[in-house]
Design a protein around this motif. Structure first.
Motif, PDB file in Angstrom:
ATOM      1  N   THR A  13      -0.681  30.271  -3.329  1.00  0.00           N
ATOM      2  CA  THR A  13      -1.317  31.168  -4.288  1.00  0.00           C
ATOM      3  C   THR A  13      -2.804  30.915  -4.408  1.00  0.00           C
ATOM      4  N   ASN A  14      -3.220  29.682  -4.158  1.00  0.00           N
ATOM      5  CA  ASN A  14      -4.640  29.352  -4.264  1.00  0.00           C
ATOM      6  C   ASN A  14      -5.067  28.531  -3.055  1.00  0.00           C
ATOM      7  N   LEU A  15      -5.997  29.056  -2.269  1.00  0.00           N
ATOM      8  CA  LEU A  15      -6.520  28.326  -1.125  1.00  0.00           C
ATOM      9  C   LEU A  15      -7.791  27.601  -1.553  1.00  0.00           C
ATOM     10  N   THR A  16      -7.969  26.376  -1.060  1.00  0.00           N
ATOM     11  CA  THR A  16      -9.099  25.562  -1.505  1.00  0.00           C
ATOM     12  C   THR A  16     -10.348  25.782  -0.680  1.00  0.00           C
ATOM     13  N   GLN A  17     -10.252  26.513   0.430  1.00  0.00           N
ATOM     14  CA  GLN A  17     -11.420  26.748   1.263  1.00  0.00           C
ATOM     15  C   GLN A  17     -11.588  28.232   1.564  1.00  0.00           C
ATOM     16  N   ASN A  18     -12.837  28.654   1.634  1.00  0.00           N
ATOM     17  CA  ASN A  18     -13.148  29.994   2.110  1.00  0.00           C
ATOM     18  C   ASN A  18     -13.475  29.874   3.586  1.00  0.00           C
ATOM     19  N   PRO A  19     -12.617  30.409   4.481  1.00  0.00           N
ATOM     20  CA  PRO A  19     -12.849  30.221   5.920  1.00  0.00           C
ATOM     21  C   PRO A  19     -14.124  30.872   6.420  1.00  0.00           C
ATOM     22  N   HIS A  20     -14.734  31.739   5.630  1.00  0.00           N
ATOM     23  CA  HIS A  20     -15.951  32.415   6.056  1.00  0.00           C
ATOM     24  C   HIS A  20     -17.193  31.849   5.387  1.00  0.00           C
ATOM     25  N   SER A  21     -17.022  30.817   4.562  1.00  0.00           N
ATOM     26  CA  SER A  21     -18.188  30.238   3.900  1.00  0.00           C
ATOM     27  C   SER A  21     -18.895  29.276   4.845  1.00  0.00           C
ATOM     28  N   PHE A  22     -20.141  28.965   4.540  1.00  0.00           N
ATOM     29  CA  PHE A  22     -20.894  28.013   5.339  1.00  0.00           C
ATOM     30  C   PHE A  22     -20.713  26.638   4.712  1.00  0.00           C
ATOM     31  N   ARG A  23     -20.136  25.712   5.448  1.00  0.00           N
ATOM     32  CA  ARG A  23     -19.819  24.409   4.895  1.00  0.00           C
ATOM     33  C   ARG A  23     -21.057  23.721   4.357  1.00  0.00           C
ATOM     34  N   ALA A  24     -20.854  22.984   3.273  1.00  0.00           N
ATOM     35  CA  ALA A  24     -21.913  22.215   2.625  1.00  0.00           C
ATOM     36  C   ALA A  24     -22.911  23.102   1.905  1.00  0.00           C
ATOM     37  N   GLY A  25     -22.471  24.272   1.475  1.00  0.00           N
ATOM     38  CA  GLY A  25     -23.322  25.088   0.623  1.00  0.00           C
ATOM     39  C   GLY A  25     -24.216  26.017   1.402  1.00  0.00           C
ATOM     40  N   GLU A  26     -25.338  26.317   0.841  1.00  0.00           N
ATOM     41  CA  GLU A  26     -26.249  27.277   1.444  1.00  0.00           C
ATOM     42  C   GLU A  26     -26.795  26.750   2.767  1.00  0.00           C
ATOM     43  N   ARG A  27     -27.001  27.678   3.691  1.00  0.00           N
ATOM     44  CA  ARG A  27     -27.409  27.325   5.053  1.00  0.00           C
ATOM     45  C   ARG A  27     -28.690  26.497   5.090  1.00  0.00           C
ATOM     46  N   GLU A  28     -29.656  26.833   4.228  1.00  0.00           N
ATOM     47  CA  GLU A  28     -30.943  26.138   4.288  1.00  0.00           C
ATOM     48  C   GLU A  28     -30.862  24.712   3.775  1.00  0.00           C
ATOM     49  N   LYS A  29     -29.720  24.324   3.154  1.00  0.00           N
ATOM     50  CA  LYS A  29     -29.609  22.981   2.587  1.00  0.00           C
ATOM     51  C   LYS A  29     -28.742  22.055   3.434  1.00  0.00           C
ATOM     52  N   VAL A  30     -28.365  22.489   4.629  1.00  0.00           N
ATOM     53  CA  VAL A  30     -27.469  21.674   5.443  1.00  0.00           C
ATOM     54  C   VAL A  30     -28.072  20.324   5.782  1.00  0.00           C
ATOM     55  N   LEU A  31     -29.349  20.274   6.154  1.00  0.00           N
ATOM     56  CA  LEU A  31     -29.987  19.011   6.500  1.00  0.00           C
ATOM     57  C   LEU A  31     -30.002  18.073   5.302  1.00  0.00           C
ATOM     58  N   GLU A  32     -30.365  18.595   4.127  1.00  0.00           N
ATOM     59  CA  GLU A  32     -30.395  17.757   2.935  1.00  0.00           C
ATOM     60  C   GLU A  32     -29.016  17.192   2.611  1.00  0.00           C
ATOM     61  N   VAL A  33     -27.985  18.019   2.755  1.00  0.00           N
ATOM     62  CA  VAL A  33     -26.618  17.569   2.483  1.00  0.00           C
ATOM     63  C   VAL A  33     -26.197  16.485   3.464  1.00  0.00           C
ATOM     64  N   ALA A  34     -26.524  16.680   4.745  1.00  0.00           N
ATOM     65  CA  ALA A  34     -26.171  15.688   5.764  1.00  0.00           C
ATOM     66  C   ALA A  34     -26.851  14.355   5.479  1.00  0.00           C
ATOM     67  N   ILE A  35     -28.122  14.389   5.109  1.00  0.00           N
ATOM     68  CA  ILE A  35     -28.842  13.160   4.782  1.00  0.00           C
ATOM     69  C   ILE A  35     -28.212  12.499   3.564  1.00  0.00           C
ATOM     70  N   GLY A  36     -27.930  13.287   2.539  1.00  0.00           N
ATOM     71  CA  GLY A  36     -27.338  12.740   1.324  1.00  0.00           C
ATOM     72  C   GLY A  36     -26.007  12.068   1.566  1.00  0.00           C
ATOM     73  N   ARG A  37     -25.191  12.668   2.414  1.00  0.00           N
ATOM     74  CA  ARG A  37     -23.886  12.075   2.721  1.00  0.00           C
ATOM     75  C   ARG A  37     -24.045  10.729   3.426  1.00  0.00           C
ATOM     76  N   GLU A  38     -25.015  10.647   4.328  1.00  0.00           N
ATOM     77  CA  GLU A  38     -25.236   9.388   5.039  1.00  0.00           C
ATOM     78  C   GLU A  38     -25.767   8.306   4.099  1.00  0.00           C
ATOM     79  N   VAL A  39     -26.688   8.673   3.229  1.00  0.00           N
ATOM     80  CA  VAL A  39     -27.224   7.701   2.269  1.00  0.00           C
ATOM     81  C   VAL A  39     -26.089   7.153   1.402  1.00  0.00           C
ATOM     82  N   ARG A  40     -25.257   8.051   0.887  1.00  0.00           N
ATOM     83  CA  ARG A  40     -24.141   7.613   0.048  1.00  0.00           C
ATOM     84  C   ARG A  40     -23.169   6.731   0.824  1.00  0.00           C
ATOM     85  N   ALA A  41     -22.877   7.123   2.074  1.00  0.00           N
ATOM     86  CA  ALA A  41     -21.925   6.356   2.876  1.00  0.00           C
ATOM     87  C   ALA A  41     -22.437   4.944   3.146  1.00  0.00           C
TER      88      ALA A  41
END
Length: 219
Positions: A13-41
Motif C-alpha cells: 500500500t505504501n512504497l518507500t521509494q519513488n523510482p523516478h526521483s533523483f537519489r539524494a535529493g535535488e540534482r544540483e546537491k549530489v556532490l554536497e550529499v556525497a561529501i557529507g556522507r563520506e565525512v559522516r562515515a
C-alpha cells in the motif's frame, strides 16, 4: 516444509521509494550529499562525535551538521581541515561521487549461453548481463530461459536470494515449495529462491521466460 505463502491478492500500500526521483535529493546537491556522507562515515568509523570534530577543526557544530547532511557546499579550506582532523586524504571525500556506475547493454541474440548447475538437455540459459561487485551490495543475474518440446524433466532448484520470473511465451506450471503456479504469457512470479522451485509441468511449449535472480554480495 517450505516457507511458501500464497500472496496473489496481497499488494503493497505504501512504497518507500519513488523510482523516478533523483537519489539524494535535488540534482544540483549530489556532490554536497556525497561529501557529507563520506565525512559522516569517516567520523563514525573513528568514533568521533560531532562535538569532538568541531573542537578538532574549529568549525561549529551547526556547520558540521550542514556539511554531513549535504545542505552546504564546503570550501576546499574546510575540506582540508576535515581531512586533517580525520587523518584521511582530501580526495577520499569525493570517492562516492566519482565512483563509476556501470551498465551492460546486451543486444538481441547476444546473451552468453551457459550451462547452469543442474540444467538438463534442451534447457537453454542465456545470461543477459552481469556487473559483479558494485556499490549497491547486491548481485543481479538476469537470464532468458528457453524450454523446447524436447526438454526432459526439469530439475528443482534451491539457492539463496530473491527471484522474479516473467513469462514471454508458452505456459508452464511452476513449483515454489509446496505450491504450483500456472504461468502464462505476461504472468509474473516473485519469490524467495531458498525454497525448492522450478517448472513442474510443461503445458504449452516452446516456453520462454525472463528469470532475474538477486542476492547479497559476499565480498
Amino acid at each position: 516444509m517450505s516457507r511458501t505463502e500464497n500472496r496473489d491478492t496481497e499488494m503493497p500500500t505504501n512504497l518507500t521509494q519513488n523510482p523516478h526521483s533523483f537519489r539524494a535529493g535535488e540534482r544540483e546537491k549530489v556532490l554536497e550529499v556525497a561529501i557529507g556522507r563520506e565525512v559522516r562515515a569517516f567520523r563514525k568509523q573513528q568514533n568521533i562525535t560531532v562535538a569532538d570534530l568541531a573542537q578538532l577543526t574549529g568549525l561549529s557544530i551547526g556547520m558540521l551538521s550542514k556539511i554531513e547532511n549535504g545542505n552546504t557546499s564546503p570550501s576546499l579550506t574546510t575540506l582540508q581541515l576535515l581531512a586533517n582532523a580525520l587523518s584521511v586524504p582530501l580526495t577520499s571525500f569525493f570517492r562516492q561521487f566519482e565512483e563509476r556506475r556501470e551498465a551492460v547493454h546486451t543486444k538481441a541474440g547476444e546473451g552468453v549461453e551457459l550451462e547452469r548447475e543442474g540444467t538438463r538437455a534442451n534447457h537453454q540459459y542465456n545470461l543477459l548481463g552481469h556487473l559483479g561487485a558494485n556499490g549497491s551490495g547486491v548481485i543481479v543475474e538476469p537470464y532468458l530461459i528457453s524450454l523446447t518440446a524436447k526438454s526432459d524433466i526439469f530439475p528443482t532448484f534451491q539457492h539463496g536470494g530473491i527471484e522474479t520470473i516473467y513469462m514471454l511465451e508458452g505456459e508452464v506450471d511452476y513449483r515454489h515449495g509446496d505450491q504450483i503456479y500456472p504461468l502464462k504469457v505476461g504472468d509474473t512470479l516473485f519469490f524467495d529462491a531458498d525454497a525448492p522451485h522450478g517448472p513442474e509441468r510443461m503445458v504449452n511449449l516452446p516456453a520462454r521466460y525472463i528469470s532475474i535472480i538477486s542476492y547479497p554480495q559476499t565480498n
